[in-house]
Design a protein around this motif. Structure first.
Motif, PDB file in Angstrom:
ATOM      1  N   LEU A 177       0.533  -1.016  -0.055  1.00  0.00           N
ATOM      2  CA  LEU A 177      -0.033  -0.196  -0.128  1.00  0.00           C
ATOM      3  C   LEU A 177       1.019   1.271  -0.066  1.00  0.00           C
ATOM      4  N   GLY A 178       1.918   1.277   0.765  1.00  0.00           N
ATOM      5  CA  GLY A 178       2.646   2.320   1.012  1.00  0.00           C
ATOM      6  C   GLY A 178       3.679   2.660  -0.388  1.00  0.00           C
ATOM      7  N   ALA A 179       3.817   1.372  -1.132  1.00  0.00           N
ATOM      8  CA  ALA A 179       4.730   1.540  -2.369  1.00  0.00           C
ATOM      9  C   ALA A 179       3.857   2.083  -3.361  1.00  0.00           C
ATOM     10  N   VAL A 180       2.476   1.714  -3.420  1.00  0.00           N
ATOM     11  CA  VAL A 180       1.534   2.212  -4.474  1.00  0.00           C
ATOM     12  C   VAL A 180       1.246   3.766  -4.141  1.00  0.00           C
ATOM     13  N   ASN A 181       1.202   3.962  -3.057  1.00  0.00           N
ATOM     14  CA  ASN A 181       1.063   5.307  -2.848  1.00  0.00           C
ATOM     15  C   ASN A 181       2.052   6.235  -3.051  1.00  0.00           C
TER      16      ASN A 181
ATOM     17  N   ALA B 168       4.357   5.651  -5.538  1.00  0.00           N
ATOM     18  CA  ALA B 168       4.530   5.643  -6.650  1.00  0.00           C
ATOM     19  C   ALA B 168       3.498   6.527  -7.457  1.00  0.00           C
ATOM     20  N   VAL B 169       2.168   6.417  -6.988  1.00  0.00           N
ATOM     21  CA  VAL B 169       1.256   7.670  -7.491  1.00  0.00           C
ATOM     22  C   VAL B 169       1.653   8.916  -7.192  1.00  0.00           C
ATOM     23  N   MET B 170       2.196   9.326  -6.124  1.00  0.00           N
ATOM     24  CA  MET B 170       2.607  10.565  -5.779  1.00  0.00           C
ATOM     25  C   MET B 170       3.725  11.141  -6.634  1.00  0.00           C
ATOM     26  N   GLY B 171       4.594  10.210  -7.079  1.00  0.00           N
ATOM     27  CA  GLY B 171       5.846  10.290  -7.878  1.00  0.00           C
ATOM     28  C   GLY B 171       5.339  10.698  -9.418  1.00  0.00           C
ATOM     29  N   HIS B 172       4.246  10.769  -9.536  1.00  0.00           N
ATOM     30  CA  HIS B 172       3.755  11.346 -10.888  1.00  0.00           C
ATOM     31  C   HIS B 172       2.971  12.964 -10.685  1.00  0.00           C
ATOM     32  N   MET B 173       2.966  13.355  -9.596  1.00  0.00           N
ATOM     33  CA  MET B 173       2.626  14.640  -9.278  1.00  0.00           C
ATOM     34  C   MET B 173       3.557  15.547  -9.709  1.00  0.00           C
ATOM     35  N   SER B 174       3.226  17.127  -9.873  1.00  0.00           N
ATOM     36  CA  SER B 174       4.383  18.035 -10.380  1.00  0.00           C
ATOM     37  C   SER B 174       5.324  18.255  -9.767  1.00  0.00           C
ATOM     38  N   GLU B 175       5.181  18.135  -8.302  1.00  0.00           N
ATOM     39  CA  GLU B 175       6.159  18.853  -7.248  1.00  0.00           C
ATOM     40  C   GLU B 175       6.592  17.600  -6.506  1.00  0.00           C
ATOM     41  N   ALA B 176       7.879  17.621  -6.075  1.00  0.00           N
ATOM     42  CA  ALA B 176       8.713  16.601  -5.107  1.00  0.00           C
ATOM     43  C   ALA B 176       8.101  16.308  -3.909  1.00  0.00           C
ATOM     44  N   PHE B 177       7.538  17.703  -3.145  1.00  0.00           N
ATOM     45  CA  PHE B 177       7.292  17.586  -1.954  1.00  0.00           C
ATOM     46  C   PHE B 177       5.868  16.478  -1.769  1.00  0.00           C
ATOM     47  N   TYR B 178       4.985  16.194  -2.835  1.00  0.00           N
ATOM     48  CA  TYR B 178       4.187  15.171  -2.581  1.00  0.00           C
ATOM     49  C   TYR B 178       4.730  13.834  -2.246  1.00  0.00           C
TER      50      TYR B 178
ATOM     51  N   ALA C 153       6.053  13.859   0.996  1.00  0.00           N
ATOM     52  CA  ALA C 153       5.140  13.675   2.465  1.00  0.00           C
ATOM     53  C   ALA C 153       4.714  12.271   2.499  1.00  0.00           C
ATOM     54  N   VAL C 154       4.122  11.701   1.058  1.00  0.00           N
ATOM     55  CA  VAL C 154       3.666  10.310   1.444  1.00  0.00           C
ATOM     56  C   VAL C 154       4.922   9.590   1.628  1.00  0.00           C
ATOM     57  N   SER C 155       6.037   9.390   1.270  1.00  0.00           N
ATOM     58  CA  SER C 155       6.913   8.654   1.872  1.00  0.00           C
ATOM     59  C   SER C 155       7.362   8.593   3.170  1.00  0.00           C
TER      60      SER C 155
END
Length: 136
Positions: free
Chosen positions: A27-31, A33-43, A46-48
């Motif tokens: 679940l954490g890995a998927v979350n 990975a999904v945030m890795g597609h966002m425009s900014e690195a801080f997403y 935060a999830v990591s």
């Protein structure tokens, strides 16, 4: 006398157990990975950080899952309805108590975790949102 466990029977028991063990980190890995597609690195930061916090909490209480498995196996072997009930009731009660304690102390855990990790204020705010969703 108990019969010997066959490989097929063993796999029928262990495969679901292995899958359940992988669900929290997955679940954490998927979350992440999904945030890795966002425009900014801080997403993704935060999830990591939120994933690290909750994976540690999850594995801290791994004893509960393992002890539940052993009590269930003993209850199955004894064929006692009372033992089967207790194998469910005891860990369930412990899990409820631990969950309530964590819900109460979560704000302090988060505060000290954020102080320890020292992320940017943007990351802290997003991590707080993520963690509040995950804790519920």
């Amino acid at each position: 006398m108990l019969s010997q466990l066959t490989y097929k029977e063993y796999l029928k028991v262990t495969i679901p157990f292995m899958l359940s063990t992988a669900t929290q980190p997955l679940l954490g890995a998927v979350n992440t990975a999904v945030m890795g597609h966002m425009s900014e690195a801080f997403y993704i930061a935060a999830v990591s950080l939120g994933v690290i916090l909750f994976n540690n909490i999850y594995w801290l209480f791994g004893f509960l899952r393992v002890s539940t498995t052993s009590f269930s196996a003993q209850a199955l072997g004894s064929e006692s309805a009372k033992d089967k009930f207790l194998a469910l009731a005891r860990p369930l009660l412990i899990a409820i108590v631990i969950s309530l304690i964590f819900l109460i102390i979560y704000p302090w855990i988060f505060k000290y975790y954020a102080l320890l990790m020292k992320p940017d204020s943007q990351v802290v705010e997003l991590m707080k949102n993520y963690c509040e969703i995950i804790i519920w």
